[in-house]
Motif scaffolding. Structure first.
Motif, short mmCIF file in Angstrom:
data_model
loop_
_atom_site.label_atom_id
_atom_site.label_comp_id
_atom_site.label_asym_id
_atom_site.label_seq_id
_atom_site.Cartn_x
_atom_site.Cartn_y
_atom_site.Cartn_z
N PHE A 1 -8.14 3.65 2.46
CA PHE A 1 -6.73 3.93 2.69
C PHE A 1 -5.96 3.44 1.47
O PHE A 1 -6.16 2.31 1.01
CB PHE A 1 -6.24 3.23 3.95
CG PHE A 1 -6.91 3.72 5.21
CD1 PHE A 1 -6.39 4.79 5.92
CD2 PHE A 1 -8.09 3.11 5.66
CE1 PHE A 1 -7.03 5.25 7.07
CE2 PHE A 1 -8.73 3.57 6.81
CZ PHE A 1 -8.19 4.65 7.52
N ILE A 2 -5.11 4.30 0.94
CA ILE A 2 -4.38 4.01 -0.30
C ILE A 2 -2.89 4.07 -0.04
O ILE A 2 -2.39 5.03 0.57
CB ILE A 2 -4.73 5.04 -1.40
CG1 ILE A 2 -6.24 5.16 -1.59
CG2 ILE A 2 -4.05 4.67 -2.71
CD1 ILE A 2 -6.64 6.34 -2.44
N LYS A 3 -2.18 3.07 -0.52
CA LYS A 3 -0.71 3.11 -0.53
C LYS A 3 -0.28 2.99 -1.99
O LYS A 3 -0.53 1.97 -2.63
CB LYS A 3 -0.11 1.99 0.31
CG LYS A 3 1.40 2.16 0.51
CD LYS A 3 1.89 1.38 1.71
CE LYS A 3 3.33 1.75 2.04
NZ LYS A 3 3.81 1.11 3.29
N ASP A 4 0.33 4.05 -2.51
CA ASP A 4 0.64 4.16 -3.93
C ASP A 4 2.15 4.33 -4.11
O ASP A 4 2.72 5.33 -3.69
CB ASP A 4 -0.11 5.36 -4.52
CG ASP A 4 -0.13 5.31 -6.04
OD1 ASP A 4 0.49 4.40 -6.62
OD2 ASP A 4 -0.76 6.20 -6.65
N LYS A 5 2.78 3.35 -4.72
CA LYS A 5 4.21 3.40 -5.01
C LYS A 5 4.38 3.63 -6.51
O LYS A 5 4.29 2.70 -7.31
CB LYS A 5 4.90 2.10 -4.58
CG LYS A 5 5.01 1.93 -3.07
CD LYS A 5 6.01 2.91 -2.49
CE LYS A 5 6.27 2.62 -1.02
NZ LYS A 5 7.28 3.55 -0.44
N PRO B 1 5.94 -0.19 -10.19
CA PRO B 1 4.98 0.55 -9.36
C PRO B 1 3.78 -0.30 -8.99
O PRO B 1 3.35 -1.18 -9.75
CB PRO B 1 4.59 1.74 -10.25
CG PRO B 1 4.95 1.33 -11.63
CD PRO B 1 6.12 0.42 -11.52
N TRP B 2 3.21 -0.01 -7.81
CA TRP B 2 2.04 -0.74 -7.34
C TRP B 2 1.17 0.16 -6.48
O TRP B 2 1.59 1.22 -6.03
CB TRP B 2 2.44 -1.99 -6.55
CG TRP B 2 3.32 -1.73 -5.36
CD1 TRP B 2 4.67 -1.65 -5.35
CD2 TRP B 2 2.90 -1.52 -4.01
NE1 TRP B 2 5.14 -1.40 -4.08
CE2 TRP B 2 4.07 -1.32 -3.24
CE3 TRP B 2 1.66 -1.49 -3.38
CZ2 TRP B 2 4.03 -1.09 -1.87
CZ3 TRP B 2 1.61 -1.27 -2.00
CH2 TRP B 2 2.78 -1.07 -1.26
N ARG B 3 -0.08 -0.28 -6.28
CA ARG B 3 -1.03 0.50 -5.47
C ARG B 3 -1.97 -0.46 -4.75
O ARG B 3 -2.53 -1.39 -5.36
CB ARG B 3 -1.84 1.45 -6.35
CG ARG B 3 -2.85 2.30 -5.58
CD ARG B 3 -3.53 3.32 -6.49
NE ARG B 3 -4.22 2.69 -7.60
CZ ARG B 3 -3.81 2.73 -8.87
NH1 ARG B 3 -2.69 3.37 -9.19
NH2 ARG B 3 -4.50 2.13 -9.82
N LEU B 4 -2.15 -0.25 -3.45
CA LEU B 4 -3.06 -1.05 -2.64
C LEU B 4 -4.13 -0.13 -2.07
O LEU B 4 -3.82 0.93 -1.53
CB LEU B 4 -2.30 -1.73 -1.51
CG LEU B 4 -3.14 -2.54 -0.51
CD1 LEU B 4 -3.79 -3.74 -1.19
CD2 LEU B 4 -2.28 -2.99 0.67
N SER C 1 -8.40 -3.54 -3.46
CA SER C 1 -7.90 -3.51 -4.83
C SER C 1 -6.37 -3.46 -4.81
O SER C 1 -5.78 -2.72 -4.01
CB SER C 1 -8.46 -2.29 -5.57
OG SER C 1 -7.92 -2.20 -6.89
N TYR C 2 -5.74 -4.25 -5.68
CA TYR C 2 -4.28 -4.25 -5.77
C TYR C 2 -3.88 -4.11 -7.23
O TYR C 2 -4.28 -4.90 -8.09
CB TYR C 2 -3.70 -5.55 -5.20
CG TYR C 2 -2.18 -5.61 -5.31
CD1 TYR C 2 -1.38 -4.83 -4.49
CD2 TYR C 2 -1.57 -6.45 -6.25
CE1 TYR C 2 0.01 -4.87 -4.60
CE2 TYR C 2 -0.19 -6.51 -6.35
CZ TYR C 2 0.59 -5.72 -5.53
OH TYR C 2 1.96 -5.75 -5.64
N TYR D 1 -1.55 -5.14 -14.10
CA TYR D 1 -2.80 -5.81 -13.76
C TYR D 1 -3.42 -5.16 -12.53
O TYR D 1 -2.75 -4.45 -11.76
CB TYR D 1 -2.60 -7.31 -13.52
CG TYR D 1 -1.71 -7.65 -12.34
CD1 TYR D 1 -2.23 -7.69 -11.03
CD2 TYR D 1 -0.36 -7.94 -12.52
CE1 TYR D 1 -1.42 -8.01 -9.95
CE2 TYR D 1 0.45 -8.26 -11.44
CZ TYR D 1 -0.08 -8.29 -10.16
OH TYR D 1 0.71 -8.59 -9.10
N ASN D 2 -4.71 -5.39 -12.37
CA ASN D 2 -5.44 -4.94 -11.19
C ASN D 2 -6.31 -6.10 -10.71
O ASN D 2 -7.12 -6.63 -11.46
CB ASN D 2 -6.32 -3.73 -11.51
CG ASN D 2 -6.91 -3.09 -10.27
OD1 ASN D 2 -6.37 -2.14 -9.72
ND2 ASN D 2 -8.02 -3.63 -9.80
#
Length: 295
Positions: A139-143, A152-155, A175-176, A186-187
């Motif tokens: 499941f991906i949440k991508d801003k 911007p960020w992605r979880l 992964s964040y 950064y990741n």
């Protein structure tokens, strides 16, 4: 405690091939080498992958079909007490079948099924022991950057299963990613952690720590000490280094990396996936270069 450490390392190693992330690459070809140095083993790998996205009727929904093929070469300078001719060349092939669709509240679902094989192919044909089945659900949440989102960020959260892993159950993935400055991001997570400097639109530098390696079936087996038969080989690498990226266009990218090998092990395993003998693998340097076409 030892078994727990082995389990944790194995979790991080094998979900490095978390292929939904690879599906952002429509095509990629790369070359990797670990020079022998003072080690007995030189490792090289040529890898090519291709994914074809098929847009489905639902908005933002895609089916991906692709292949991921590698040839791996292990060259041993010294002759071990067992036959090394079975350990020179390996072939790995995965067939990627993936599906992704948007969900509510900016979440996205990704599902992947990957049948494939990994073998030294000394018998010039395949058998059931060469076959590997893998799969992922994430499941991906991508801003992404916008007027309302300045950083911007992605979880990514999910589970991953691989027949290569040696454990008959799914393992977690997390992964964040965050771009906290116009030139820095950064990741954090497994399998990759990195700090990236966006020098310009075309040039980027990345400090990273990650894991790499491969596992392959040994079709005819390797007799060890006239008593035990090795049925597979596993190579595990823990790397840290610098990557340079040149963005030729928005979608085409050249990259080159140099890494220091923090940990490296090459083990022959029995039919139960237990290590039975380790090979000399003190290579300190890891080099990779390639080109990719991304979504």
């Amino acid at each position: 405690m030892k078994n727990l450490k082995v389990l944790c390392f194995t979790i991080t190693l094998f979900i490095i091939n978390f292929s939904f992330a690879q599906l952002s690459d429509l095509a990629r070809i790369e070359y990797t080498i670990l020079p022998a140095g003072e080690s007995n083993i030189q490792y090289s790998r040529v890898r090519a992958l291709f994914n074809y996205p098929i847009k489905l009727k639902k908005e933002g929904t895609y089916l991906f079909l692709g292949v991921d093929y590698s040839t791996v070469s292990l060259n041993m300078r010294e002759t071990p007490s067992f036959g090394k001719e079975e350990l020179n060349d390996f072939q790995l092939l995965d067939i990627n079948i993936a599906y992704t669709t948007p969900l509510k509240n900016d979440w996205r679902l990704g599902v992947r099924f990957t049948p494939g094989f990994s073998s030294n192919l000394t018998a010039n044909d395949l058998n059931l022991e060469d076959v590997i089945l893998s799969g992922d659900v994430i499941f991906i949440k991508d801003k992404k950057e916008s007027k309302d989102v300045k950083k911007p960020w992605r979880l990514v959260l999910g589970v991953s299963y691989s027949g290569n892993r040696g454990y008959p159950f799914p393992l977690p993935f997390i992964s964040y990613y965050r771009k906290f400055h116009s030139k820095w991001s950064y990741n954090l997570g497994v399998p990759k952690t990195n700090l990236q400097y966006h020098a310009s639109i075309k040039h980027r530098f990345k400090l990273y720590t990650e894991l790499d390696g491969f596992t392959s079936n040994l079709q005819r087996g390797v007799l060890i000490n006239n008593s035990t038969v090795a049925k597979s080989i596993n190579m595990s690498l823990l790397l840290s280094g610098l990557q340079y990226e040149f963005h030729i266009t928005n979608n085409i990218q050249f990259y080159a990396r140099t890494s220091y090998v923090l940990s490296n092990s090459v083990n022959l395993r029995d039919k139960n996936k237990d290590d039975i003998v380790g090979l000399d693998s003190s290579n300190p340097l890891y080099l990779r270069t390639g080109i990719r076409f991304k979504i």
